[in-house]
Design an enzyme around this catalytic site. Structure first.
Site, mmCIF file in Angstrom:
data_model
loop_
_atom_site.group_PDB
_atom_site.id
_atom_site.type_symbol
_atom_site.label_atom_id
_atom_site.label_comp_id
_atom_site.label_asym_id
_atom_site.label_seq_id
_atom_site.Cartn_x
_atom_site.Cartn_y
_atom_site.Cartn_z
ATOM 1 C CG ASP A 177 3.522 -8.268 -3.829
ATOM 2 O OD1 ASP A 177 4.121 -9.067 -4.628
ATOM 3 O OD2 ASP A 177 4.174 -7.048 -4.032
ATOM 4 C CE1 TYR A 255 -1.370 -2.127 -6.634
ATOM 5 C CE2 TYR A 255 -0.541 -0.971 -9.203
ATOM 6 C CZ TYR A 255 -0.394 -2.115 -8.403
ATOM 7 O OH TYR A 255 -0.715 -3.549 -8.797
#
Length: 467
Positions: A177, A255
């Site tokens: 994003d 992540y």
């Protein structure tokens, strides 16, 4: 146009005869090539698409560099050399201009004809980018700039790829994003190749050629990094089979989320985070996408919290590392947001109490918690797509490209350290704490409402039930 007759006013007489002969021969060859392109404009699509213009540049560079240090030290040499190099550069520009006209995208069928004739191979690229400047990775966001749009600009500028994403069989592993960074994003697509035979072998077989057969291939890392913006870099490349897909061939994604530990109970966050491990329905830890997603079950392989080696004013920088097969939209940021509430003691008055992670249990129990409570996600800037795991992929980077990449990243680190030093100086220049203390107590924090007591988001659609 060069006639092959020496200019009596030039400094060629001061150059070594063998160098003059080599340069003139090269110039004459280029001149002949220009004439051929101009005369047979309509018939040379195959030859042009097979021509690797970077080879011409590299050959010219090598010619002009040969024996310079030892043989070209006279004061008049440089002037003559520059004149010859200028003529050669002009010839190259004429060739490239002619090729660009023939291959213009407005010319019907130009892109497809070029891709059908040039030597190409299917390649995976490992990409890093610093996210704050971009509106996400994917160009479908209809906001500029995006990481993907910058990569395709570089591919077009270097003539490594011609055609749209469908023609190139383009795929990406993750769709990060706005503001999110990555040091291990992976994309796959067809790129121009110097090795026509090897590209054909890989396209029609079930095996990728051995490492020893990479000699003479385009240095994709070096070529792309020369034209990419400073906050995007290609880290390596790897040939892959035609059936490879950067998203669906990925085995796992990892992540990292960085945060400062002041006023947080790390142990409570760690204990609660372990509840995420395993396969669960994470619909209460994501942004709902009922149109594209119908199964919200995801498998988290590992969850860990580590201290980094960085501190500031006595505050320790920590990192959360989460590894899973795949993740939902905003899943990691939602998970971290709940962990921050737990670390601040907002969801548990006693850090040693099991209540600190009962909230996680309740949100994972979708039969008990039918709808997601309303809460704000964690900020996007500290989130990094660390790595994407694939079976058998070994990314390649030449020594020259690796050295240039390392130097660039070191310079970027120094640049951000300088910026941090300037902000620190501004901090030291603020009013003394005793003067600013007049405002202490004037700002009141909003009372925390427990997650399970908050209003919920819209009802899940019937199609949201996992298949």
């Amino acid at each position: 146009m060069w006639s092959g007759v020496a200019d009596p006013q030039s400094d060629d007489d001061h150059l070594p005869l063998d160098l003059i002969s080599t340069l003139r021969s090269q110039l004459l060859s280029l001149s002949n090539r220009v004439q051929e392109l101009e005369a047979e404009n309509a018939k040379l699509s195959y030859q042009i698409s097979s021509c690797c213009c970077h080879k011409v540049r590299e050959n010219l560079d090598s010619i002009t560099l040969v024996k310079q240090n030892d043989e070209l030290k006279a004061s008049g040499v440089e002037t003559g050399k520059k004149k010859l190099k200028k003529k050669i550069s002009g010839a190259i520009r004429r060739i490239l201009k002619t090729e660009k006209v023939l291959n213009h995208p407005n010319k019907k069928g130009a892109n497809m004809r070029t891709m059908n004739h040039i030597a190409k191979r299917y390649v995976a690229l490992k990409v890093m980018y610093f996210g704050p400047r971009f509106y996400g990775f994917a160009s479908e966001a209809h906001m500029e700039p995006t990481v993907e749009s910058e990569i395709f600009k570089a591919l077009e500028k270097t003539w490594l790829a011609v055609g749209d994403k469908k023609e190139l069989q383009y795929s990406r592993c993750g769709r990060t994003d706005k503001g999110v960074s990555s040091v291990g994003q992976v994309i796959a697509l067809f790129l121009r190749s110097n090795l026509k035979e090897i590209g054909a072998i890989e396209e029609n077989s079930k095996e990728v050629v051995s490492d020893e057969q990479y000699d003479g291939e385009i240095d994709y890392v070096r070529v792309l990094n020369r034209v990419l913006p400073r906050d995007i870099r290609v880290m390596g490349w790897c040939p892959v089979l035609i059936g490879f897909h950067a998203r669906f061939s990925c085995l796992s994604r990892e992540y990292k989320y960085f945060f400062w530990g002041r006023n947080l109970t790390i142990l409570a966050m760690e204990n609660a985070g372990k509840k995420f491990i395993g396969e669960h329905d994470f619909r209460n830890f994501c942004k709902m996408d009922a149109v594209n997603v119908h199964n919200y079950r995801r498998h988290v392989v590992s969850f860990e919290i580590y201290p980094t080696n960085r501190r500031y004013n006595g505050d320790q920088l920590w990192e959360i590392k989460i590894k899973g097969s795949a993740f939902l939209w905003h899943q990691v940021r939602c998970m971290v947001a709940v962990l921050f509430m737990i670390g601040q003691g907002l969801e548990s008055p006693d850090a040693t109490s099991a209540a600190s992670f009962r909230v996680v249990d309740a949100l994972l129990d979708t039969e008990r918690t039918l709808r997601k409570p309303q809460y704000t996600m964690a900020p996007e800037i500290p989130l990094v797509l660390q790595s994407c795991e694939f079976e058998g992929l070994k990314f390649i980077c030449s020594s020259d490209a690796r050295q240039a990449l390392r130097m660039h990243l070191e310079n970027e680190c120094r640049s951000f350290q300088l910026q941090a030093a300037i902000f620190h100086e501004a901090l030291l220049s603020c009013l003394p704490s005793e003067q600013s203390s007049l405002n202490n107590g004037s700002i009141k924090e909003a009372a925390h409402i427990h997650l399970m007591s908050r209003p919920t988001e819209q009802h899940h659609m019937k199609s949201d039930v996992p298949n």
